[in-house]
Scaffold this motif. Structure first.
Motif, mmCIF file in Angstrom:
data_model
loop_
_atom_site.group_PDB
_atom_site.id
_atom_site.type_symbol
_atom_site.label_atom_id
_atom_site.label_comp_id
_atom_site.label_asym_id
_atom_site.label_seq_id
_atom_site.Cartn_x
_atom_site.Cartn_y
_atom_site.Cartn_z
ATOM 1 N N TYR A 90 3.530 19.103 28.666
ATOM 2 C CA TYR A 90 3.577 17.842 28.957
ATOM 3 C C TYR A 90 3.492 17.836 30.391
ATOM 4 O O TYR A 90 3.598 18.687 31.177
ATOM 5 C CB TYR A 90 5.084 17.347 28.386
ATOM 6 C CG TYR A 90 5.245 17.111 27.293
ATOM 7 C CD1 TYR A 90 4.994 16.126 26.201
ATOM 8 C CD2 TYR A 90 5.698 18.187 26.325
ATOM 9 C CE1 TYR A 90 5.067 15.903 25.057
ATOM 10 C CE2 TYR A 90 5.961 18.340 25.053
ATOM 11 C CZ TYR A 90 5.580 17.037 24.277
ATOM 12 O OH TYR A 90 5.650 16.671 23.005
ATOM 13 N N ARG A 146 1.558 14.207 26.784
ATOM 14 C CA ARG A 146 1.238 15.286 26.195
ATOM 15 C C ARG A 146 -0.183 15.533 26.552
ATOM 16 O O ARG A 146 -1.064 14.816 26.278
ATOM 17 C CB ARG A 146 1.421 15.260 24.590
ATOM 18 C CG ARG A 146 0.924 16.654 23.978
ATOM 19 C CD ARG A 146 1.298 16.218 22.514
ATOM 20 N NE ARG A 146 0.470 17.106 21.623
ATOM 21 C CZ ARG A 146 -0.734 17.140 21.080
ATOM 22 N NH1 ARG A 146 -1.470 15.930 21.424
ATOM 23 N NH2 ARG A 146 -1.149 18.007 20.332
ATOM 24 N N ARG A 175 -2.571 17.475 25.759
ATOM 25 C CA ARG A 175 -3.680 17.622 24.943
ATOM 26 C C ARG A 175 -4.125 16.344 24.142
ATOM 27 O O ARG A 175 -5.332 16.246 23.608
ATOM 28 C CB ARG A 175 -3.488 18.698 23.699
ATOM 29 C CG ARG A 175 -4.360 18.830 22.699
ATOM 30 C CD ARG A 175 -5.722 19.495 23.138
ATOM 31 N NE ARG A 175 -5.734 20.796 23.655
ATOM 32 C CZ ARG A 175 -5.720 21.866 23.040
ATOM 33 N NH1 ARG A 175 -5.926 21.833 21.640
ATOM 34 N NH2 ARG A 175 -5.812 22.988 23.423
ATOM 35 N N THR A 192 -6.747 15.263 26.693
ATOM 36 C CA THR A 192 -7.812 15.952 26.733
ATOM 37 C C THR A 192 -8.543 15.619 25.678
ATOM 38 O O THR A 192 -9.792 15.734 25.649
ATOM 39 C CB THR A 192 -7.574 17.348 27.084
ATOM 40 O OG1 THR A 192 -6.765 17.627 26.275
ATOM 41 C CG2 THR A 192 -7.167 17.371 28.661
ATOM 42 N N GLY A 193 -7.734 15.711 24.436
ATOM 43 C CA GLY A 193 -8.690 15.740 22.998
ATOM 44 C C GLY A 193 -9.263 14.252 22.908
ATOM 45 O O GLY A 193 -10.220 14.485 22.284
ATOM 46 N N ILE A 194 -8.415 13.044 23.253
ATOM 47 C CA ILE A 194 -9.278 11.882 23.238
ATOM 48 C C ILE A 194 -10.545 11.937 23.953
ATOM 49 O O ILE A 194 -11.613 11.272 23.757
ATOM 50 C CB ILE A 194 -8.298 10.805 23.551
ATOM 51 C CG1 ILE A 194 -7.377 10.839 22.270
ATOM 52 C CG2 ILE A 194 -9.060 9.401 23.723
ATOM 53 C CD1 ILE A 194 -6.119 9.974 22.439
ATOM 54 N N TYR A 244 -12.354 14.350 24.879
ATOM 55 C CA TYR A 244 -13.398 15.119 24.191
ATOM 56 C C TYR A 244 -14.147 14.654 23.140
ATOM 57 O O TYR A 244 -15.203 14.735 22.933
ATOM 58 C CB TYR A 244 -12.500 16.347 23.980
ATOM 59 C CG TYR A 244 -13.475 17.260 22.855
ATOM 60 C CD1 TYR A 244 -14.474 17.911 23.515
ATOM 61 C CD2 TYR A 244 -13.053 17.575 21.551
ATOM 62 C CE1 TYR A 244 -15.288 19.065 22.681
ATOM 63 C CE2 TYR A 244 -13.811 18.357 20.680
ATOM 64 C CZ TYR A 244 -14.814 18.971 21.296
ATOM 65 O OH TYR A 244 -15.806 19.775 20.308
ATOM 66 N N ARG A 245 -13.089 13.819 22.403
ATOM 67 C CA ARG A 245 -13.732 12.826 21.336
ATOM 68 C C ARG A 245 -14.950 11.757 21.880
ATOM 69 O O ARG A 245 -15.893 11.763 21.286
ATOM 70 C CB ARG A 245 -12.780 12.228 20.516
ATOM 71 C CG ARG A 245 -13.122 11.193 19.567
ATOM 72 C CD ARG A 245 -13.440 9.695 19.809
ATOM 73 N NE ARG A 245 -13.770 8.843 19.019
ATOM 74 C CZ ARG A 245 -14.526 7.621 19.111
ATOM 75 N NH1 ARG A 245 -14.643 7.643 20.437
ATOM 76 N NH2 ARG A 245 -15.353 7.232 18.205
ATOM 77 N N LEU A 257 -17.915 13.660 23.055
ATOM 78 C CA LEU A 257 -18.743 14.342 21.641
ATOM 79 C C LEU A 257 -19.458 13.238 21.238
ATOM 80 O O LEU A 257 -20.774 13.194 21.029
ATOM 81 C CB LEU A 257 -17.672 14.748 20.742
ATOM 82 C CG LEU A 257 -18.114 15.790 19.803
ATOM 83 C CD1 LEU A 257 -18.420 16.971 20.653
ATOM 84 C CD2 LEU A 257 -17.039 16.210 18.879
ATOM 85 N N VAL A 294 0.803 12.161 18.985
ATOM 86 C CA VAL A 294 0.184 11.497 20.042
ATOM 87 C C VAL A 294 0.847 10.098 20.181
ATOM 88 O O VAL A 294 1.280 9.727 19.001
ATOM 89 C CB VAL A 294 -1.307 11.380 19.738
ATOM 90 C CG1 VAL A 294 -1.904 10.487 20.918
ATOM 91 C CG2 VAL A 294 -2.219 12.639 19.704
ATOM 92 N N GLU A 303 -0.566 7.887 25.279
ATOM 93 C CA GLU A 303 -1.253 8.889 25.708
ATOM 94 C C GLU A 303 -3.043 8.482 25.086
ATOM 95 O O GLU A 303 -3.693 8.794 25.638
ATOM 96 C CB GLU A 303 -0.807 10.141 24.923
ATOM 97 C CG GLU A 303 0.271 10.719 25.565
ATOM 98 C CD GLU A 303 1.083 11.770 24.565
ATOM 99 O OE1 GLU A 303 2.100 11.976 25.096
ATOM 100 O OE2 GLU A 303 0.681 11.823 23.525
#
Lengths: 263, 309
Positions: free
Chosen positions: A9, A14, A16, A19-21, A23-24, A27, A109, A113
């Motif tokens: 955190y 959070r 990730r 960064t995850g969103i 990254y989506r 992509l 999530v 975030e």
């Protein structure tokens, strides 16, 4: 055994999730790279050519700056705004409708975030289009200062600011027809009355303060300062104004998104 | 793993959910043990989805207590979502990405490294027999494939508890069968499953225990055959009536105090206290008996006004 890594955190976010969103979104861009180019590049390029060269032959110069050079920062910032709004208003609305956000929430999530991840991406998009147009403008000599790189900073701020505004519209719009007002009633007027194409000073006196308060104007002013290399305190104030607006808009966007998604 | 104990994996005690004036879930209590498949069964609007969403940490409780693997859902909704695999009612697939990227991005957001997500996506696609659709556009997948992909997505983190909201609604018979098979395989692997359905046959086939829900409350709970025996008796009568005598027959059934349901020319009459209705004395009817099922329980518990599904 759940195989996900422990969460890290930062300031309650959070990492990730964000960064995850991001990254989506990256992509999705990679998947549609060629069609996206028209967005990032072709359309603003056409505007730059038509206005800069076309109108520029009639106008000659504004405040001693050749018209094409005057218009360049405006077109860059305008394009940054449209990218951010499109990503967060249109894209965000679609992600609400198609249950993509809902799916994201089934991972650990939060709605805050999600909003932050989308803002990180709308900022990226804004900078990407600024890089594309800026490069062309530099080749034509319309950006010839080293300080011109600062345009990217202005674009980044616009990306966050209008990303937050876009999410607000996405979260509030009951359907696409209402959503489309974001573009016709909000984005386009802001674009044309932001000082991108003519100086604010040519407008009637009573309109001037309004134009300066409008959310896009300070960013155009800031970007123009970087492009001409003529920077002063007014540019610092402009940047602070944009940052302050974003700081106000973001929590509103996050809580409206929560209201829409968490019932 | 944090919060694990030997007690039930899911423990709901008097949980309620109110939307404005509407009470969607009204003081529901149930427990799901490790490795068990537990079903919430009921018609649309019974409160199943809301219950599932509360368990998943997606919808805050209005009242009651709810723990998943010992973790308080009200206080640590995020921690709960860290443990669970959740399949929402809508597939929620990302049409901007291909099938495999739907899995990898979800896995990455959920906390896997990109390399792990990649590896896990291949394994999960293989398990759900979707490997040849890995590069497929979501919009071109069949309904059954989309559903299986949505379930596969929930398995990216290899959760030991999965929450499935209506796994087969809207699927054709092949699609349903396929999903049933896969749920069974998961069950064999020891995964705890909480699922909702409005299909009686699905609940019978898949659930170790189930709760029948109606108007936000649990009407009956237990193993499927036990619930059937307890509430509908072993057999129901199916009565085919000719038009002229319908009123008389219905009058007789009501007079005798049996629950019944009319569907076209057939009236279904449930047993009462183990006593099967004897309509042999009536004129103009053809009576046959069959084993009771959950549908009949529903009829008996929720009243005759209940429409099918």
């Amino acid at each position: 055994m759940n195989i996900a890594a422990p969460n890290t955190y930062l300031a309650g976010f959070r990492l990730r999730s964000i960064t995850g969103i991001w990254y989506r979104h990256a992509l999705v861009l990679r998947r549609n790279l060629l069609t996206s180019l028209s967005w990032y590049f072709v359309e603003p390029f056409v505007i730059l050519m038509a206005i800069g060269i076309g109108v520029g032959t009639l106008v000659d110069s504004v405040d001693g700056v050749p018209y094409a050079k005057f218009v360049t920062p405006g077109v860059i910032i305008g394009s940054a705004m449209f990218h951010a709004i499109f990503e967060c208003a249109w894209g965000g609305f679609m992600r609400i409708q198609k249950g993509v956000y809902e799916t994201t929430l089934t991972a650990p999530v939060s709605t805050r975030e999600i909003a932050m991840g989308d803002l990180a991406w709308s900022m990226t998009r804004a900078v990407l289009t600024a890089v594309c147009i800026g490069t062309v403008a530099a080749l034509f000599g319309w950006i010839d200062n080293v300080s011109g790189v600062g345009v990217l900073l202005a674009a980044a701020l616009v990306g966050m600011q209008f990303g937050a505004l876009g999410l607000i519209f996405a979260a509030l719009s009951p359907n696409v027809h209402i959503l489309s007002l974001t573009f016709t009633v909000v984005a386009s007027p802001l674009y044309f009355f932001s000082g991108a194409f003519f100086p604010i000073s040519v407008m009637p006196d009573w309109v001037e303060p309004l134009a300066w308060a409008a959310p896009l104007t300070p960013s155009v002013h800031l970007a123009r300062g970087f492009v001409t290399g003529d920077l002063g305190m007014s540019h610092l104030y402009s940047a602070l104004y944009v940052v302050a607006l974003t700081a106000v808009l973001f929590p509103i966007a996050a809580s409206l998104l929560r209201r829409r998604l968490v019932k | 793993m944090k919060g694990q104990s030997d007690g039930p994996v899911i423990r709901a005690t008097g949980i309620s959910k109110q939307f404005g004036e509407t009470v969607a879930v009204d003081g529901v209590s149930f427990e799901v043990s490790r490795g068990e498949t537990y079903g919430l069964l009921g018609p649309n609007g019974a409160g199943k989805t809301t219950t599932m969403r509360m368990v998943s940490g997606l919808s805050p409780l209005t009242a009651g207590e709810l723990t998943v693997a010992g973790i308080d859902v009200s206080r640590q909704a995020r921690e709960v979502r860290n443990i669970l695999g959740v399949v929402t009612q809508e597939d929620g697939l990302d049409t901007d990405l291909d099938a495999k990227s739907n899995l990898t991005t979800y896995g990455f957001i959920a906390g896997l490294s990109r390399k792990e997500a990649e590896k896990r996506a291949d394994a999960v696609l293989m398990f759900f027999d979707l490997t040849d659709k890995a590069d497929g556009e979501i919009d071109y997948l069949s309904g059954g494939m989309k559903r299986r992909l949505a379930i596969a997505r929930a398995f990216m983190t290899n959760p030991q508890v999965i929450v499935l909201d209506e796994p087969t609604t809207g699927l054709d018979p092949q699609g349903r069968n396929r999903v049933w098979q896969e749920l069974d395989t998961m069950k064999q692997a020891g995964v705890t499953i909480l699922m909702s359905t409005h299909y009686m046959d699905e609940a019978t086939a898949l659930c170790d225990r189930l709760a029948i829900m109606h108007h936000g409350k649990i009407l009956a709970e237990g193993a499927p055959d036990e619930v059937v025996n307890r509430h509908a008796g072993p057999e129901v009568a199916q009565v085919r009536v000719s038009n002229g005598v319908r009123q008389d027959v219905v009058g007789w059934i009501e007079g005798a105090g049996f629950d019944y349901r009319e569907a076209g020319a057939i009236i279904t009459v449930t047993s009462r206290n183990g006593e099967r209705p004897d309509l042999s004395g009536l004129e103009g009817v053809r009576v046959s008996y069959r084993s009771s099922n959950l549908e009949d329980v529903f009829l008996a518990m929720a009243g005759r006004k209940l429409t099918d599904e």
